[in-house]
Write an enzyme that holds these catalytic residues in place. Structure first.
Site, PDB file in Angstrom:
ATOM      1  N   ASN A   1       8.294  -2.032  -5.692  1.00 22.05           N
ATOM      2  CA  ASN A   1       7.372  -2.654  -4.756  1.00 22.05           C
ATOM      3  C   ASN A   1       6.267  -1.666  -4.419  1.00 22.05           C
ATOM      4  OD1 ASN A   1       6.456  -4.760  -2.982  1.00 22.05           O
ATOM      5  ND2 ASN A   1       7.117  -3.436  -1.315  1.00 22.05           N
ATOM      6  N   GLU A   2       5.058  -2.015  -4.841  1.00 21.70           N
ATOM      7  CA  GLU A   2       3.865  -1.216  -4.541  1.00 21.70           C
ATOM      8  C   GLU A   2       4.019   0.242  -4.959  1.00 21.70           C
ATOM      9  OE1 GLU A   2       2.717  -2.021  -0.475  1.00 21.70           O
ATOM     10  OE2 GLU A   2       2.423  -4.150  -0.937  1.00 21.70           O
TER      11      GLU A   2
ATOM     12  N   GLU B   1       2.057 -10.845  -2.894  1.00 22.29           N
ATOM     13  CA  GLU B   1       2.076 -10.644  -1.446  1.00 22.29           C
ATOM     14  C   GLU B   1       0.660 -10.862  -0.929  1.00 22.29           C
ATOM     15  OE1 GLU B   1       3.520  -6.835  -0.129  1.00 22.29           O
ATOM     16  OE2 GLU B   1       5.287  -6.933  -1.409  1.00 22.29           O
TER      17      GLU B   1
END
Length: 163
Positions: free
Chosen positions: A4-5, A127
Site C-alpha cells: 500500500n503506497e 483510493e
C-alpha cells in the site's frame, strides 16, 4: 495488492525491480487471485517525462524523488490491473478548492489516457478522498470522470470525511 503506497525514495528502478520479482511469485501462489501493485500512481522520469513534465502532473514537485513511476511500475505482466490513489489534500494541504478541482481532473485524465495508450489493462482508482467546502462537487467530478472512461474498471472511496 502487493503493498500500500510503497515508495523507494531516491532509488530509481528498485521499486519496479521489486514489483517485477514479487508479482509473479504471488501469482504462482494464488494464480486465480487478481493482483495490483497498490502504488499511488505518481509520475517519474522513467515514465518518459522530463522532470518539469512529471512535476506538472504530480501534486507537488518533491514526488518525483519518491522512486516510483506509474507506467514503469504498472507494466509488469503479472499485475492484472493498474492502480493509483488520489488524496490531493494529504499531498498538498495548502491547495485551494480551485486547485483541487483542476488537479483531480488532470490526475484522473492523465492516468486514464496513459494507461489506455501504454498499459492495456484495467485501471482502478484504488483510493480516493475529498475534503473542503467543495468536497461533494469533487467526489461527483471524480466519479463522473471514472465512469466516463473506457479504461477505468472502477474506484474506491477511501473515506467520507466531515470537515
Amino acid at each position: 495488492e502487493l503493498c500500500n503506497e510503497c515508495r523507494c525514495r531516491d532509488n530509481k528502478g528498485q521499486m519496479q525491480a521489486w514489483v517485477s520479482e514479487m508479482a509473479p511469485y504471488v501469482k504462482s501462489l494464488a494464480p486465480r487471485q487478481l493482483l495490483g501493485s497498490g502504488t499511488e500512481g505518481l509520475y517519474g522520469e522513467a515514465d518518459g517525462f522530463s522532470a518539469t513534465e512529471a512535476n506538472a502532473l504530480n501534486p507537488t514537485d518533491w514526488y518525483i524523488n519518491e522512486g516510483v513511476s506509474f507506467l514503469r511500475d504498472e507494466k509488469v505482466d503479472a499485475l492484472d490491473f493498474a492502480t493509483y490513489h488520489l488524496h490531493y489534500s494529504d499531498w498538498n494541504p495548502e491547495g485551494s478548492d480551485d486547485w483541487a478541482v483542476n488537479f483531480v481532473k488532470r490526475f484522473i485524465t492523465s492516468h486514464g489516457e496513459l494507461a489506455e495508450r501504454n498499459l492495456h489493462k484495467p485501471l482502478l482508482l484504488e483510493e480516493f478522498s475529498a475534503v473542503g467546502d467543495r468536497r461533494e462537487d469533487i467526489y461527483l467530478l471524480a466519479m463522473r470522470q471514472v465512469l466516463g472512461s473506457n479504461i477505468h474498471a472502477g474506484m474506491h472511496i477511501w473515506e467520507l470525511t466531515l470537515d
